[in-house]
Design an enzyme around this catalytic site. Structure first.
Site, PDB file in Angstrom:
ATOM      1  N   LEU A  59       9.744  -6.220  -8.375  1.00  0.00           N
ATOM      2  CA  LEU A  59       9.190  -7.419 -10.034  1.00  0.00           C
ATOM      3  C   LEU A  59       9.829  -5.979 -10.936  1.00  0.00           C
ATOM      4  O   LEU A  59       9.535  -4.839 -10.786  1.00  0.00           O
ATOM      5  CB  LEU A  59       7.947  -7.496 -10.462  1.00  0.00           C
ATOM      6  CG  LEU A  59       7.002  -8.848  -8.958  1.00  0.00           C
ATOM      7  CD1 LEU A  59       6.118  -8.273  -9.546  1.00  0.00           C
ATOM      8  CD2 LEU A  59       8.223  -9.763  -9.110  1.00  0.00           C
ATOM      9  N   GLY A  99       3.909  -4.012  -0.890  1.00  0.00           N
ATOM     10  CA  GLY A  99       2.683  -2.890  -1.833  1.00  0.00           C
ATOM     11  C   GLY A  99       3.364  -2.866  -2.744  1.00  0.00           C
ATOM     12  O   GLY A  99       4.347  -3.441  -2.975  1.00  0.00           O
ATOM     13  N   GLY A 100       2.619  -2.908  -3.977  1.00  0.00           N
ATOM     14  CA  GLY A 100       2.730  -2.559  -5.232  1.00  0.00           C
ATOM     15  C   GLY A 100       3.169  -4.487  -5.281  1.00  0.00           C
ATOM     16  O   GLY A 100       2.468  -5.097  -5.117  1.00  0.00           O
ATOM     17  N   ASP A 101       4.532  -3.900  -6.212  1.00  0.00           N
ATOM     18  CA  ASP A 101       5.028  -5.203  -6.865  1.00  0.00           C
ATOM     19  C   ASP A 101       6.242  -5.371  -6.169  1.00  0.00           C
ATOM     20  O   ASP A 101       7.238  -5.806  -6.534  1.00  0.00           O
ATOM     21  CB  ASP A 101       5.374  -4.888  -7.850  1.00  0.00           C
ATOM     22  CG  ASP A 101       6.263  -3.714  -8.314  1.00  0.00           C
ATOM     23  OD1 ASP A 101       6.336  -2.687  -7.621  1.00  0.00           O
ATOM     24  OD2 ASP A 101       6.398  -3.975  -9.556  1.00  0.00           O
ATOM     25  N   GLU A 102       6.814  -5.017  -4.720  1.00  0.00           N
ATOM     26  CA  GLU A 102       6.818  -5.234  -3.631  1.00  0.00           C
ATOM     27  C   GLU A 102       7.461  -6.379  -2.611  1.00  0.00           C
ATOM     28  O   GLU A 102       6.295  -6.438  -1.991  1.00  0.00           O
ATOM     29  CB  GLU A 102       7.802  -3.818  -2.595  1.00  0.00           C
ATOM     30  CG  GLU A 102       8.731  -2.473  -3.553  1.00  0.00           C
ATOM     31  CD  GLU A 102       8.813  -1.165  -2.911  1.00  0.00           C
ATOM     32  OE1 GLU A 102       9.520  -0.859  -3.280  1.00  0.00           O
ATOM     33  OE2 GLU A 102       8.564  -1.725  -2.169  1.00  0.00           O
TER      34      GLU A 102
END
Length: 190
Positions: A59, A99-102
């Site tokens: 993102l 994880g995170g925005d991946e």
């Protein structure tokens, strides 16, 4: 005889299975399940002369959302994006959050690599739609890198690494775009 109630044990085993195979925030496949499903897709493609595409999504400027309106809102955005991605993929494809925005999408059983571009466009269009957050709306976009089996790699790790490289090229090209991996991308990185 002794009768044991194994309900709690079974529930605990199911919980461990979910934790190992499912992202807690979005309910999507975890990294472990993604790797297994990618290996299965590659094996199927190899046997039947088909192709597999791995799409690596990141993102754009997601950190700004967490920094400006909070991590709770960021989590809401991630859940909305996950639901939108799920609406774009076919039942036989795999959608995971690394994880995170991946996020990663594995398009399996492809007859023609030209089928990937319309899917990537569909995903970008779905993500860019405004996301309501209480009394405000947030807009977000994504950059996507695409690698193809067998052209860009023969295993999960290679395909993921090459799709990640292509995703960074999409970001460099102005974001909210997708790029296919090419061998010269690694040469430039070196």
């Amino acid at each position: 005889g002794v009768i044991n109630d194994i309900t709690e044990r079974k529930q605990y085993e199911e919980q461990l299975e979910r934790q190992n195979n499912q992202d807690a925030l979005t309910g999507l496949a975890s990294r472990n399940l993604l790797k297994d499903r990618t290996a299965l897709a590659i094996a199927f493609a190899n046997r039947h002369g088909r192709k597999v595409a791995l799409l690596f999504l990141d993102l754009d400027h997601f950190k700004r959302i967490n920094d400006s309106i909070g991590h709770g809102s960021g989590d809401t955005v991630l859940r909305v994006v996950a639901a939108r991605l799920a609406g774009c993929v076919r039942e036989r494809d795999t959608l995971a959050r690394l994880g995170g925005d991946e996020f990663v999408v594995v398009l399996s059983d492809l007859a023609n690599p030209l089928d990937v571009s319309p899917m990537a466009d569909k995903i970008l269009h779905a993500i860019v739609q405004p996301i309501p957050l209480g009394d405000r709306e947030v807009s977000i976009a994504a950059s996507i890198g695409v690698s193809m089996y067998p052209e860009d790699g023969g295993d999960y790790d290679t395909l993921l690494r090459n799709a990640d490289t292509a995703m960074y090229r999409a970001k460099e090209a102005g974001r909210n775009a997708f790029r296919f991996y090419t061998a010269d991308m690694n040469v430039e990185a070196m």
